[in-house]
Design a protein around this motif. Structure first.
Motif, short mmCIF file in Angstrom:
data_model
loop_
_atom_site.label_atom_id
_atom_site.label_comp_id
_atom_site.label_asym_id
_atom_site.label_seq_id
_atom_site.Cartn_x
_atom_site.Cartn_y
_atom_site.Cartn_z
N THR A 78 49.13 21.73 -8.15
CA THR A 78 49.20 21.88 -6.68
C THR A 78 48.30 20.84 -6.01
OG1 THR A 78 49.47 24.26 -7.00
CG2 THR A 78 48.95 23.52 -4.77
N GLY A 79 47.13 20.63 -6.61
CA GLY A 79 46.20 19.62 -6.08
C GLY A 79 46.77 18.22 -6.15
N ARG B 241 49.12 18.00 -3.18
CA ARG B 241 48.42 17.90 -1.91
C ARG B 241 47.77 16.52 -1.73
NH1 ARG B 241 46.91 21.19 1.60
NH2 ARG B 241 47.16 23.05 0.33
N VAL C 139 45.88 22.88 -10.56
CA VAL C 139 45.60 21.46 -10.84
C VAL C 139 46.79 20.61 -10.39
CG1 VAL C 139 45.27 19.76 -12.69
CG2 VAL C 139 44.00 21.93 -12.74
#
Lengths: 426, 154
Positions: A387-388, A391, A385
């Motif tokens: 990491t998203g 990104r 979550v």
């Protein structure tokens, strides 16, 4: 003489990513892979399970046994490419065979770096990146009833070797040039946790120490001790040398293809030569956080690069979305994950940490945007979550920064992003 | 492909979806046995998030281009012809690379077995157990194209 619409040199994860992408677009074009190892693609990050006997080489296969037939791939292995001629669109193999191609992918991976240590080629000194490395190591241990191992290099590969050697009953010492373990994978605090884990399992650590020489056993060629620059001598029956990997870019360089550290590629993973692509550890793909191309030798990135190259090779235009450095590690049952810029490169970053028993989480923000994280222990749960957030550069107010630090869940995201995630919008 | 979508405006966080998901993924498929006798206790494959009156259930999106599958270092995660993303437990080594990669936080650690655990859309069932047992229609099993009405109500 043979011709293939698609020719891939290298048979690991980037090659598999490319094959699966090509076959999404083109079911019928001829496709061949040149692989130098006598195995189907296998899980390189899991080779320590071979040493402990938890897996056989067959169980390490990265895809099902039917993969190459199903994908209509001719696997030319074990064979090795000797030269690439982009002008004639031809790859020559070491056995003299000439393979002509329509599109070529160079996915030759990385090779072990051998630091300037005297005796590095001595019998009893092993790498730890291939099935062959592990087989040779295992054979040596059995033949010589080896009991003491020295691992040179306290990075991911060295420590995987160290834990596996310990599990099969050897006494293990780790020598690391930097003043901490996993200096390229974790922040200082998480490194300290890993150091404590290894020490508590009886592994002696020499940090900030340089191996100077691998000395022979008296009257023999094979290694018997590691001499450190500081004067210590560590007696041993074997050495695992894990001082990093470097792109294997010789084929490209000798073909006149542009190489920096790895093979230079554009957003389509195309090299400077027409119809020649590169992917995986040999390539320098775009890092969306650093905003520059650089080699990041990690498994998931190699798949993404291979996939993007494959789609473009098959004629479906696709820009590489960019990846960044990320690692999921686990030692002695304790997991640790790092993503992005977890050690802020300069001033102007904000670090927030949360720690408890068996739990450590560190988030690094640049302004409103999360740019890096480290999680240890139970803090890894649902880490993607975050990491998203990195990104997608999700802007996080003070409120949401604190929520995210406390809990990786959708209620820690701003409403618009929560809704997008629930709908499954990329 | 069909996926499960949450309607937070009618979810009341009763967590019956979690209960029935767990039972569906138990050996006995029996409510009491699954919770009270099976050891290790089976795991639910979705989560309910709740803050005040706001709540919703969430599970794997079975992404068209799944980050977890692309990141998996052993090939344990696969996306089948039917689009369902599954874990082959005998290939999983519990490295949690998928947990790092999935932006939906939809993969959990099965600590008893040391493998990744996630929604499998209930193979063999016409409608996943979570959807079938939701008393409020707060979960729907639908194609993406059928969602226009959902986005107007949420």
């Amino acid at each position: 003489m043979a011709f293939y619409d698609y020719l891939i040199v290298g048979n690991s994860v980037a090659a598999v990513g490319a094959v699966e992408a090509i076959r999404e677009v083109d079911r019928s074009g001829s496709l061949a892979i040149v692989g130098e190892e006598p195995h189907p693609a296998y899980s390189r990050p899991a080779i320590s399970y071979l040493l402990t006997g938890e897996k056989t080489p067959e169980q390490l296969a990265y895809r099902d046994p039917d993969f190459y037939r199903r994908m209509a791939v001719e696997l030319l292995a074990p064979r090795r490419a000797a030269a690439v001629d982009p002008a004639r669109r031809r790859v020559t193999l070491e056995d003299g065979a000439c393979l002509d191609y329509g599109k070529l992918l160079l996915a030759t991976g990385g090779r072990r770096v051998t630091p300037p240590i005297a005796g590095a080629d001595r019998p009893g000194v092993f790498g730890f990146i291939s099935i062959a490395d592990v087989a040779a190591l295992k054979e040596h241990i059995e033949r010589h009833q080896a009991r003491r191992a020295v691992v040179v290099g306290g990075g991911l590969i060295g420590l995987q070797a160290a834990e596996a050697l310990l599990r099969i009953g050897l006494t293990v010492t780790v020598v690391e040039l930097m003043d901490r373990l996993l200096a390229l994978n974790l922040d200082r605090r998480a490194s300290a946790t890993v150091e404590e884990l290894f020490r508590s399992h009886g592994v002696e650590l020499f940090l900030g120490a340089a191996a100077k020489e691998f000395r022979p056993r008296p009257g023999e060629e094979r290694v018997g001790a590691v001499a450190l620059a500081g004067g210590e001598e560590l007696p041993c029956d074997l050495v695992v040398l894990a001082a990093g990997v470097a792109p294997r870019a010789e084929l490209a360089r000798e073909a006149g293809i542009r190489v920096v550290k790895g093979i230079a590629v554009d957003q389509h993973l195309a090299t400077s030569a027409p119809d020649v692509y590169a992917a995986g550890d040999v390539a320098e793909a775009y890092d969306f956080l650093e905003e520059r191309a650089r080699p990041i030798p990690i498994w998931p990135n190699a798949y993404h690069e291979g996939r993007t190259a494959g789609l473009n090779m098959a004629g479906r235009e696709r820009s590489y979305r960019g990846e960044t450095a990320m690692n999921a590690l686990h030692f002695f049952g304790t997991p640790a994950i790092s993503v992005g810029q977890y050690d802020p490169p300069q001033e102007g970053y904000e670090v927030r940490e949360l720690a408890g028993e068996g739990f450590y989480r560190r988030l690094v923000f640049k302004g409103e945007v999360l740019v890096g994280l480290v999680c240890v222990g139970d803090a890894v749960d649902r880490c993607g979550v975050a990491t998203g957030c990195i990104r997608d550069r999700i802007p996080l107010s003070e409120e949401f920064k604190e929520k995210l630090l406390a809990d990786f869940r959708f209620l820690s995201l701003p409403e618009e992003w929560r809704r997008r995630r629930i709908r499954g919008e990329a | 492909m069909k996926r499960v979508y949450a309607r937070e405006e009618v979810c009341m966080a009763c967590t019956l979806c979690e209960v029935h998901c767990l039972v569906q993924h138990s050996r006995s498929r029996d409510l009491v046995k699954a919770f009270k006798r099976e050891r290790p206790r089976p795991l639910k494959r979705l989560r309910v998030e709740e803050r005040g009156p706001l709540s919703f259930a969430f599970q794997c999106r079975h992404c068209p281009e799944p980050d977890c599958v692309y990141a998996c270092v052993t090939g344990a995660l696969t996306k089948g012809e039917d689009g369902v993303v599954l874990v082959q437990e005998d290939k999983c080594i519990g490295c949690w690379t998928c947990i790092m990669a999935c932006p939906y936080g939809s993969i959990e650690r099965d600590l008893a077995q040391g493998v990744a655990s996630k929604c499998d859309l209930c193979p063999g069932e016409e409608i996943p157990a979570c959807v079938k047992n939701c008393p409020n229609d707060a979960l729907v099993f639908a194609e993406e194209g059928e969602l226009a009405w959902l986005s107007t109500t949420t």
